[in-house]
Design a protein around this motif. Sequence first.
Motif, PDB file in Angstrom:
ATOM      1  N   THR A  78      -7.270   2.772  -0.469  1.00 27.14           N
ATOM      2  CA  THR A  78      -8.208   2.705  -1.594  1.00 27.14           C
ATOM      3  C   THR A  78      -9.055   1.449  -1.519  1.00 27.14           C
ATOM      4  O   THR A  78     -10.291   1.498  -1.643  1.00 27.14           O
ATOM      5  N   TRP A  79      -8.404   0.307  -1.288  1.00 25.47           N
ATOM      6  CA  TRP A  79      -9.149  -0.955  -1.189  1.00 25.47           C
ATOM      7  C   TRP A  79     -10.063  -0.976   0.024  1.00 25.47           C
ATOM      8  O   TRP A  79     -11.171  -1.502  -0.037  1.00 25.47           O
TER       9      TRP A  79
ATOM     10  N   GLU B 201       0.570   1.172  -0.829  1.00 30.56           N
ATOM     11  CA  GLU B 201       0.008   2.348  -1.501  1.00 30.56           C
ATOM     12  C   GLU B 201      -1.502   2.238  -1.698  1.00 30.56           C
ATOM     13  O   GLU B 201      -2.227   3.214  -1.585  1.00 30.56           O
ATOM     14  N   SER B 202      -1.983   1.050  -2.013  1.00 31.05           N
ATOM     15  CA  SER B 202      -3.403   0.883  -2.348  1.00 31.05           C
ATOM     16  C   SER B 202      -4.251   0.477  -1.151  1.00 31.05           C
ATOM     17  O   SER B 202      -5.439   0.208  -1.305  1.00 31.05           O
TER      18      SER B 202
ATOM     19  N   ASP C 229     -11.630   1.551   1.394  1.00 29.85           N
ATOM     20  CA  ASP C 229     -12.820   2.355   1.115  1.00 29.85           C
ATOM     21  C   ASP C 229     -13.736   1.655   0.113  1.00 29.85           C
ATOM     22  O   ASP C 229     -14.964   1.689   0.248  1.00 29.85           O
ATOM     23  N   ILE C 230     -13.145   1.018  -0.900  1.00 29.87           N
ATOM     24  CA  ILE C 230     -13.955   0.309  -1.907  1.00 29.87           C
ATOM     25  C   ILE C 230     -14.720  -0.836  -1.260  1.00 29.87           C
ATOM     26  O   ILE C 230     -15.930  -1.020  -1.503  1.00 29.87           O
TER      27      ILE C 230
END
Length: 448
Positions: free
Chosen positions: A319-320, A315-316, A322-323
């Motif tokens: 997100t990770w 799921e993450s 892009d960060i």
Amino acid sequence: MQRGRGAGPALVLLLALGICGLQLASAKLTVAEITKDDRSLILVAEPFGFSEDGRMNITVSDFMLWSPGEVKKNGPYDRVGFFVTTPAVEGQLELDLAEGKCPLDSQDIAITLFTFDAIDPKKGSVSREFRLFNMLKDYTGGEFSLFFANCEPDSAIDFTVEVALYNVWGDRFDYLPVGEDMLPFIYFTMFIMFSALGVVWTLMVIRGKQDSHKIHYLMIVLVAFKSLTVLSQAFMYHTISIYGDAEGWNIAFYIFTACRSFLFFLVVILLATGWSYMKPFIAPREKRLLMVVIPLQIIANCAIIYLDEFTPAAESWFTWRDILHLVDIVCCCLVLFPIVWSIKQLRDASETDGKVVRTLVKLTLFRQFYIMVVCYIYFTRIIVYLLESTLPYQYIWMAAAASELATLSFYIASGISFRPMPAGANPYFQLTEEEAIELTKAENEENP
């Protein structure tokens, strides 16, 4: 120096954590564990370039479908399954989901592989092999992404999936996608070129030993670790091509990448501040910048590499990703500050100390270095990303080649600008006639 104390513990911790977790990654042989995930659409494998005989092996086990209240839901499971589609229509999938359509029903933009009705309740698992040649009319190769879809309303899913994507060339299996199968050759070629550069630079430093500074020896070490980095990449991709797994070469790649990242940003910042040329010390604000930027950059770079080995099904994951890319770009921008500080100091000095000629020469050199760093960052962080996004999948290797050639060009240009030279020929130490006369007088007085 004190600047090493901030980076060392972070680097050791990073490598320890990375090496301990490497067993979880499996390169092109993807293993994903999904636990009570309520997403309707999950990207299991990123776009993969298939040849005319491209194949997929998918094994699903430990499947459960949950309804609200944590109650196990019984079948049928014909609305839950896997499908493949081309990257060009992935955006349409999101629109269809928003309209309540199930991707498993959209045969125009997706190819359903199987639904979970195929799972044997007694065995609790299913294993299938798919040949794209048998599934598509007039198929000659293409790029496809593997998705999981759950079209059951108000439900969550549990399962473990093992995926192998590969191409068959005669009697040989190749786990690298079309477009990336050139990478072993690209990286080994770059290893030869960086090694040659390292030999040339080492000879220059040895021959100009009297005019060499500490920074020149540090640059030798940087080129050496860059050579080892691309060599480990070459062996890593070669091993993945044969076995589908890096077989330990990713560990070497992590270590060399961490060292190379540390040395690269250290050298850039030290060059930008004039260390070992104009002054034998690091100012407090420059030390603080070193202690923040370098450990952060190393962690970001290694984490990006480590993250890329996992399936995006988590799921993450996005997100990770892009960060970490944002952190990488921010760190690259922060290394520009020492150059700006040096330019400002030289500009102020040219207006106050009267040594205009020498100071303006230094100012020009720093401006050139600033432009080189900006161009390098812009090209490797933005242009290369655009190339990866826009090039046909057969030519994706060109993005990696462009990135490595840009790095090689940056190293060569920096070496030419800051090569060992006699004090009189070095832009840092060029003297005006008046300064030369004063220096001669001082030497005569010291040695009558």
